[in-house]
Write a protein that holds these residues in place. Structure first.
Motif, PDB file in Angstrom:
ATOM      1  N   LYS A  72      -2.924   6.341   1.889  1.00  0.00           N
ATOM      2  CA  LYS A  72      -3.260   6.525   3.305  1.00  0.00           C
ATOM      3  C   LYS A  72      -2.255   7.492   3.929  1.00  0.00           C
ATOM      4  O   LYS A  72      -1.172   7.699   3.402  1.00  0.00           O
ATOM      5  CB  LYS A  72      -3.189   5.194   4.049  1.00  0.00           C
ATOM      6  N   ASP A 112      -7.525   7.452   5.553  1.00  0.00           N
ATOM      7  CA  ASP A 112      -7.524   7.509   4.098  1.00  0.00           C
ATOM      8  C   ASP A 112      -7.404   8.964   3.665  1.00  0.00           C
ATOM      9  O   ASP A 112      -8.132   9.830   4.150  1.00  0.00           O
ATOM     10  CB  ASP A 112      -8.808   6.914   3.517  1.00  0.00           C
ATOM     11  N   ARG A 143      -6.867   9.765   0.053  1.00  0.00           N
ATOM     12  CA  ARG A 143      -7.605   9.655  -1.207  1.00  0.00           C
ATOM     13  C   ARG A 143      -7.455   8.211  -1.663  1.00  0.00           C
ATOM     14  O   ARG A 143      -6.658   7.456  -1.099  1.00  0.00           O
ATOM     15  CB  ARG A 143      -7.106  10.649  -2.246  1.00  0.00           C
ATOM     16  N   GLU A 144      -8.185   7.847  -2.665  1.00  0.00           N
ATOM     17  CA  GLU A 144      -8.164   6.453  -3.116  1.00  0.00           C
ATOM     18  C   GLU A 144      -6.729   6.006  -3.410  1.00  0.00           C
ATOM     19  O   GLU A 144      -6.005   6.650  -4.161  1.00  0.00           O
ATOM     20  CB  GLU A 144      -9.018   6.291  -4.373  1.00  0.00           C
ATOM     21  N   GLY A 145      -6.346   4.932  -2.772  1.00  0.00           N
ATOM     22  CA  GLY A 145      -5.023   4.367  -3.002  1.00  0.00           C
ATOM     23  C   GLY A 145      -3.910   4.990  -2.185  1.00  0.00           C
ATOM     24  O   GLY A 145      -2.753   4.631  -2.338  1.00  0.00           O
ATOM     25  N   GLU A 181       0.832  -1.210   0.000  1.00  0.00           N
ATOM     26  CA  GLU A 181       0.000   0.000   0.000  1.00  0.00           C
ATOM     27  C   GLU A 181       0.865   1.258   0.000  1.00  0.00           C
ATOM     28  O   GLU A 181       1.913   1.311   0.641  1.00  0.00           O
ATOM     29  CB  GLU A 181      -0.915   0.029   1.229  1.00  0.00           C
TER      30      GLU A 181
END
Length: 189
Positions: free
Chosen positions: A123, A117, A119-121, A33
């Motif tokens: 952390k 989070d 934004r998407e993708g 991630e």
């Protein structure tokens, strides 16, 4: 970062990390991630009470330049973790002379953190407690994870944060051979 070059040593001073500011995007080795990281204010102060911290070149355990027991001073202030070191290593002195020192970095073990989070993708990880193991002087072979420690220009594709310092102030101190020359020199300042 301030660098003062002497005949047989170099004094390097600056911020290792600005607390409460995002790192460059990184990738978690175990999960893959992407994340950015922030050190919460006060974390370095607590960490410095637990153990001595080594001074390395580029996080290389084979290139120990000193420690908080000998030639490294570390303190946390309202900006972040500030370091001052006097290094006698010939390679580091030469890299300072040739403008090849980029900034600072640090190595630690996470004791407590939380994630959110962004934004998407991506952390954001907040480090709330750590064991600080080492502080590294970074040369032109590496890129510090935190922009505030950099001397060189930032890349456009990196998530932008506030810049703490963007240049190195390098001065060369003349070689003074005798005690009396040193005293005379001090009187001229």
């Amino acid at each position: 970062m301030r660098i003062q070059i002497r005949s047989d040593s170099v004094e390097i001073e600056g911020y290792v990390n600005a607390v409460g500011r995002d790192s460059r995007p990184m990738k978690d080795r175990s999960t893959g991630e992407r994340f950015v990281e922030q050190i919460v204010p006060g974390v370095f102060t607590r960490a410095l009470t637990r153990n001595d911290v080594d001074l390395l070149l580029n996080h290389d355990q084979e290139r120990v330049l000193g420690s908080t027991k000998t030639n490294l001073e570390l303190t946390e202030d309202s900006i972040g973790l500030k370091a001052r070191a006097i290094v006698t290593d010939k390679e580091v002195i030469e890299k300072a002379r040739s403008g090849k020192l980029r900034g600072w970095s640090f190595g630690f073990y996470d004791r407590d953190s939380r994630n959110e989070d962004v934004r998407e993708g991506l952390k954001r990880r907040y480090v709330e407690d750590m064991d600080l193991k080492e502080v590294s002087i970074i040369d032109d072979r590496k890129l510090p994870c935190y922009e505030g420690t950099l001397i060189n220009a930032r890349a456009d594709e990196v998530i932008q944060g506030e810049v703490l310092e963007t240049r190195a102030e390098i001065t060369e101190t003349p070689k003074l051979d005798s005690y009396w020359e040193r005293i005379k020199h001090l009187g001229k300042d």
